[in-house]
Scaffold this motif. Structure first.
Motif, PDB file in Angstrom:
ATOM      1  N   ASN A   1      16.162   1.516  -8.552  1.00  0.00           N
ATOM      2  CA  ASN A   1      16.515   1.340  -7.138  1.00  0.00           C
ATOM      3  C   ASN A   1      15.326   1.460  -6.191  1.00  0.00           C
ATOM      4  N   ARG A   2      14.131   1.203  -6.694  1.00  0.00           N
ATOM      5  CA  ARG A   2      12.924   1.190  -5.855  1.00  0.00           C
ATOM      6  C   ARG A   2      12.345  -0.218  -5.872  1.00  0.00           C
ATOM      7  N   ASP A   3      12.026  -0.717  -4.678  1.00  0.00           N
ATOM      8  CA  ASP A   3      11.364  -2.013  -4.592  1.00  0.00           C
ATOM      9  C   ASP A   3       9.860  -1.812  -4.665  1.00  0.00           C
ATOM     10  N   GLY A   4       9.213  -2.813  -5.197  1.00  0.00           N
ATOM     11  CA  GLY A   4       7.766  -2.763  -5.281  1.00  0.00           C
ATOM     12  C   GLY A   4       7.193  -4.140  -5.457  1.00  0.00           C
ATOM     13  N   ILE A   5       5.879  -4.181  -5.528  1.00  0.00           N
ATOM     14  CA  ILE A   5       5.182  -5.434  -5.755  1.00  0.00           C
ATOM     15  C   ILE A   5       4.272  -5.248  -6.963  1.00  0.00           C
ATOM     16  N   GLN A   6       4.350  -6.199  -7.868  1.00  0.00           N
ATOM     17  CA  GLN A   6       3.542  -6.175  -9.088  1.00  0.00           C
ATOM     18  C   GLN A   6       2.563  -7.335  -9.026  1.00  0.00           C
TER      19      GLN A   6
END
Length: 131
Positions: A67-72
């Motif tokens: 439930n955490r958004d991120g950028i890879q």
């Protein structure tokens, strides 16, 4: 999931990768400071491809885990590989004097992985999580 891939062949491709990463970071809610960090990392990784491997690609993914958004960001090339990996990961190492190098990339992101093999290329995967 939003994914963008930029082939790195020219300096203009570095600019395109920066613009895409900033847009995706902004889209998912990163503040201006984190957008700048992400853009700096993409610039450093794309420039390394351009300078040392001549061609490769940068993939920018919007991810969600627990439930955490991120950028890879994944930077891949089929160049000569990094001969002295321990050296390049040292804080004071810079082979061309610009940017923060790989230690800076590692410091600016929450996760950092690198695979490199002589004459096979390098793959770097980094993640920044939305606070």
């Amino acid at each position: 999931m939003n994914t963008s891939v930029v082939n790195i062949l020219t300096e203009w491709d570095i600019v395109a990768a920066r613009q895409i990463s900033r847009s995706l970071a902004k889209l998912i809610g990163f503040n201006a400071v984190d957008q700048a960090r992400i853009t700096t990392v993409v610039s450093e990784l794309a420039r390394n491809i351009y300078l040392y491997a001549e061609q490769g690609n940068v993939t920018v993914n919007v991810i969600n885990k627990n439930n955490r958004d991120g950028i890879q960001i994944i930077a891949e090339d089929r160049g000569p590989g990094i001969q002295n990996l321990q050296g390049v990961l040292k804080e004071d190492y810079s082979s061309y004097g610009l940017g923060a190098g790989l230690p800076g990339v590692k410091r600016l992101m929450d996760e950092f992985e690198i695979e490199t093999e002589a004459n096979q290329g390098t793959k770097i995967v980094v993640v920044k999580w939305l606070s």
